[in-house]
Design an enzyme around this catalytic site. Structure first.
Site, PDB file in Angstrom:
ATOM      1  N   SER A  78      -6.991  15.673   7.108  1.00  0.00           N
ATOM      2  CA  SER A  78      -8.183  15.099   7.747  1.00  0.00           C
ATOM      3  C   SER A  78      -8.026  15.024   9.261  1.00  0.00           C
ATOM      4  O   SER A  78      -6.964  14.688   9.773  1.00  0.00           O
ATOM      5  CB  SER A  78      -8.421  13.697   7.193  1.00  0.00           C
ATOM      6  OG  SER A  78      -9.592  13.151   7.744  1.00  0.00           O
ATOM      7  N   THR A  86      -0.808   8.995  10.504  1.00  0.00           N
ATOM      8  CA  THR A  86      -0.012   9.075  11.735  1.00  0.00           C
ATOM      9  C   THR A  86       0.818   7.806  11.951  1.00  0.00           C
ATOM     10  O   THR A  86       0.485   6.737  11.450  1.00  0.00           O
ATOM     11  CB  THR A  86      -0.910   9.285  12.959  1.00  0.00           C
ATOM     12  OG1 THR A  86      -1.911   8.274  12.965  1.00  0.00           O
ATOM     13  CG2 THR A  86      -1.549  10.655  12.937  1.00  0.00           C
ATOM     14  N   CYS A 112      -6.352   4.440   9.628  1.00  0.00           N
ATOM     15  CA  CYS A 112      -6.477   5.117  10.908  1.00  0.00           C
ATOM     16  C   CYS A 112      -6.014   4.158  12.003  1.00  0.00           C
ATOM     17  O   CYS A 112      -6.628   3.115  12.214  1.00  0.00           O
ATOM     18  CB  CYS A 112      -7.906   5.559  11.163  1.00  0.00           C
ATOM     19  SG  CYS A 112      -7.994   6.606  12.609  1.00  0.00           S
ATOM     20  N   LYS A 127     -12.936  15.714   8.183  1.00  0.00           N
ATOM     21  CA  LYS A 127     -12.778  14.671   9.194  1.00  0.00           C
ATOM     22  C   LYS A 127     -13.318  13.388   8.577  1.00  0.00           C
ATOM     23  O   LYS A 127     -14.279  13.425   7.815  1.00  0.00           O
ATOM     24  CB  LYS A 127     -13.587  15.077  10.429  1.00  0.00           C
ATOM     25  CG  LYS A 127     -13.439  14.126  11.564  1.00  0.00           C
ATOM     26  CD  LYS A 127     -13.774  14.775  12.885  1.00  0.00           C
ATOM     27  CE  LYS A 127     -13.576  13.768  14.006  1.00  0.00           C
ATOM     28  NZ  LYS A 127     -12.316  13.009  13.920  1.00  0.00           N
ATOM     29  N   ILE A 158      -8.595   9.660  18.888  1.00  0.00           N
ATOM     30  CA  ILE A 158      -9.954  10.225  18.839  1.00  0.00           C
ATOM     31  C   ILE A 158     -10.944   9.097  18.540  1.00  0.00           C
ATOM     32  O   ILE A 158     -12.055   9.089  19.065  1.00  0.00           O
ATOM     33  CB  ILE A 158     -10.060  11.330  17.753  1.00  0.00           C
ATOM     34  CG1 ILE A 158      -8.975  12.395  17.921  1.00  0.00           C
ATOM     35  CG2 ILE A 158     -11.453  11.947  17.718  1.00  0.00           C
ATOM     36  CD1 ILE A 158      -9.090  13.282  19.101  1.00  0.00           C
ATOM     37  N   GLY A 212      -1.714  19.491   9.155  1.00  0.00           N
ATOM     38  CA  GLY A 212      -2.570  18.806  10.124  1.00  0.00           C
ATOM     39  C   GLY A 212      -2.465  19.362  11.519  1.00  0.00           C
ATOM     40  O   GLY A 212      -3.145  20.327  11.881  1.00  0.00           O
ATOM     41  N   LEU A 247     -12.095   8.158  15.413  1.00  0.00           N
ATOM     42  CA  LEU A 247     -12.979   8.447  14.281  1.00  0.00           C
ATOM     43  C   LEU A 247     -14.384   8.885  14.700  1.00  0.00           C
ATOM     44  O   LEU A 247     -15.372   8.517  14.071  1.00  0.00           O
ATOM     45  CB  LEU A 247     -13.092   7.226  13.341  1.00  0.00           C
ATOM     46  CG  LEU A 247     -11.851   6.841  12.538  1.00  0.00           C
ATOM     47  CD1 LEU A 247     -12.184   5.678  11.601  1.00  0.00           C
ATOM     48  CD2 LEU A 247     -11.303   8.007  11.735  1.00  0.00           C
ATOM     49  N   ASN A 259      -2.696  10.951  19.206  1.00  0.00           N
ATOM     50  CA  ASN A 259      -4.134  11.089  19.319  1.00  0.00           C
ATOM     51  C   ASN A 259      -4.806   9.741  19.226  1.00  0.00           C
ATOM     52  O   ASN A 259      -4.307   8.812  18.601  1.00  0.00           O
ATOM     53  CB  ASN A 259      -4.686  12.056  18.262  1.00  0.00           C
ATOM     54  CG  ASN A 259      -5.005  11.365  16.959  1.00  0.00           C
ATOM     55  OD1 ASN A 259      -6.012  10.684  16.839  1.00  0.00           O
ATOM     56  ND2 ASN A 259      -4.127  11.522  15.981  1.00  0.00           N
TER      57      ASN A 259
END
Lengths: 304, 276
Positions: free
Chosen positions: A30, A213, A149, A60, A86, A285, A88, A84
């Site tokens: 993802s 992660t 996340c 994603k 990002i 990934g 979401l 990272n």
């Protein structure tokens, strides 16, 4: 490539996970291959598409409402991977359901939909809507609930650290998902990952995806401040491979729960290490970002 | 945007360096040979990464200067570790390339002259457009730090050059002192030009000034944006540019991927105040 004698599996052959047969065991992770609609037209010597031989694309992560994500910079490259943040960024669940999922089906992309929510019951609501919309879909194989996340401000972080909350999220999703695979993606940022895996399996998860992660931080020495605006990011890439392997092993040994291995896979040998520990499938990934064909090459290499 | 009907196919290639030499005090010309025939449109870029122990987690985006058969040309400046490593490599060194990528500059429009503005390492996409499409009434302006930073051999003689600091120029070539947008302003003011199209690539202040320059005349302006990238092909959402959302107030903008929706944007849609 030379494959070890113990390796008897063809990862491009169908295999069963929970109530579902997947077309193969090499997946993309993802957040690293968008929604599975990107890159279809890219070619490389020996491959007509980056989707060749893939068992699934994990989308994603999709949230109930659209998100614009975090401010730039969102990435920080490191010698052994990257951080990272990002945040979401995604089109939101309604838009995903209306336009992305039908297109994935039309293109025949084997899909696992990654979902995140802020409350356990939201998972149930989203999965029920998915089930309604995608009941007849042939290529939608399952749901992966993102419990961890680490770069979302609302504390997506702590969400997946408590076995009881994990159990409630999984149970809510399972109730609405009778005939597709249900995976729970677990955070490695805990002391006892096996108990999380156990909680997920006992509440109805068919497998756990391990690992998400690792929480990390990088400092810009010129300014003396963290590089990422939100300070912490999710560490991924080759540097997390041994962490992922250890977490997978811990779950296999202590909880006996089916595992989809993810973390730091760059090539076929890395993937083999997860399979050696008992993983049912693997996800590629960060490597997929540098080379859209990373997962397809691994699938081809491991097919012998 | 005046889109092209067909965009060249993106390929992931093995490559090796054929030329890696300075063309000015700051710019290095890189030519690589890739394992397939390549094509591109001006404004598009490619992700390059080294092979072997110096391979990075992510490739680096390089704007494409030219392409012929299996050869692809770039111009770059050393800005960090990745380009620093690249600058030290000799012909023959292996690379990987993913490209061409991104949305190109628009095609020329008949009856609408183009005004090209480039600064420093922003030269390649603008020069590529010039070589592919330029007509007699198109004008181009290029700015650099000083005359030594100007790649004179690559610069068409019809281009006007400007520099921040004066210095020696080759025989027959002139560089004006000042900003490239000021030079364009000076050269074009008073000329009876039909509505034109501005194409710009360079540092953010130049792009913003190019946008104002065009807006003041009611002209279209397209700028090539630069951002740190992860994947280069829209997979990771790591390189976003804040742009206006149709019909929404400025605060309600949205993030557009620099690599896929860009790197070419309409100047007027970019939320400049939100750019770092």
């Amino acid at each position: 490539m030379n494959l070890p004698d113990w390796w008897k599996i063809d990862p491009c052959e169908p295999f069963v996970l929970g109530p579902r047969e997947f077309p193969g065991r090499i997946w993309t992770a993802s957040g690293c291959f968008a929604y599975g609609l990107t890159g279809h037209e890219i070619s490389s010597r020996g491959f007509t598409s980056p989707y060749e031989g893939l068992g699934a694309v994990v989308s994603k992560t999709v949230t109930p409402m659209a998100r614009t994500g975090n401010p730039m910079p969102r990435l920080c490259e490191l010698p052994t991977g990257a951080l990272n943040s990002i945040g979401l960024e995604n089109v939101g669940f309604d838009e995903f359901l209306a336009s992305v999922l039908p297109e994935l089906e039309r293109r025949g992309v084997p899909t696992v939909v990654s979902l995140a929510a802020t409350r356990p019951d939201e998972f149930g609501v989203m999965v029920a809507a998915l089930q309604m919309a995608g009941a007849d879909y042939e290529h939608w194989h399952g749901v992966e609930i993102n419990l961890s996340c680490p770069n979302v401000a609302e504390g997506g972080h702590d969400f997946g650290r408590d076995p009881e909350t994990v159990a409630r999220c999984v149970a809510a999703a399972r109730k609405a998902l009778p005939d597709r695979a249900l995976l729970a993606k677990l955070t490695p940022n805990v002391a006892d990952i096996a108990s999380l895996a156990k909680a997920a399996a006992e509440s109805g998860a068919d497998a756990v995806s391990v690992i998400n992660t690792v929480v990390g931080l990088e400092v810009d020495l010129t300014s003396g401040r963290p590089v990422l605006p939100r300070r912490y990011g999710g560490y991924s890439g080759p540097g997390v491979l041994p962490i992922a392997l250890a977490k997978v092993d811990e779950i296999v040994q202590k909880a006996g729960v089916p595992v989809v291995g993810v973390g730091g896979i760059g090539g076929a040998q890395d993937a083999l290490k997860f399979f050696a520990l008992g993983a049912e499938a693997v996800q590629v990934g960060t490597a997929q970002m540098e080379d859209p064909f990373a997962a397809a090459r691994i699938a081809a290499d491991l097919s012998g | 945007m005046n889109r092209f009907e067909t965009i060249p196919k993106t390929r992931r290639c093995q490559a090796f360096i054929t030329i890696n030499e300075p063309v000015s005090s700051g710019l290095i010309r890189l030519e690589i040979e890739v394992d397939q025939e390549m094509d591109f449109l001006p404004g598009q870029f490619a992700m390059l990464n080294l092979m072997g122990p110096r391979k990075r987690t992510f490739g680096r985006p390089f704007s494409i200067l030219a392409c012929s058969g299996n050869r692809v040309e770039f111009l770059y400046r050393v800005v960090g570790g990745g380009t620093g490593d690249l600058a030290g490599l000799k012909p023959g060194h292996p690379l990987t390339m993913l490209g061409p990528l991104g949305t190109p500059f628009p095609a020329p429009v008949p009856g609408q002259p183009a005004v090209l503005l480039a600064g420093g390492v922003g030269l390649p996409p603008v020069l590529a457009w010039w070589h592919r499409f330029s007509r007699t009434d198109d004008r181009a302006f290029f700015g650099a730090r000083d005359p030594g930073d100007l790649p004179w051999d690559l610069l068409p003689v019809s281009w006007d050059a400007s520099v921040d600091a004066q210095g020696e120029t080759p025989v027959g070539r002139v560089a004006w002192q000042g900003l490239v947008t000021e030079l364009a302003e000076r050269e074009l003011t008073g000329m009876d030009l039909p509505p034109s199209m501005v194409l710009a690539c360079g540092p953010i202040p130049l792009l913003e000034a190019a946008g104002r320059f065009a807006e003041g005349r009611g002209w279209d302006c397209f700028v090539s944006m630069e951002e740190h990238m992860g994947c280069g092909y829209g997979a990771c959402k790591g390189c976003v540019i804040p742009i206006r959302s149709d019909g929404q107030p400025e605060a309600e903008g949205r993030n557009a991927t620099c690599c896929q929706e860009g790197p070419i944007f309409r100047a007027e849609e970019i939320l400049w105040k939100q750019i770092r």
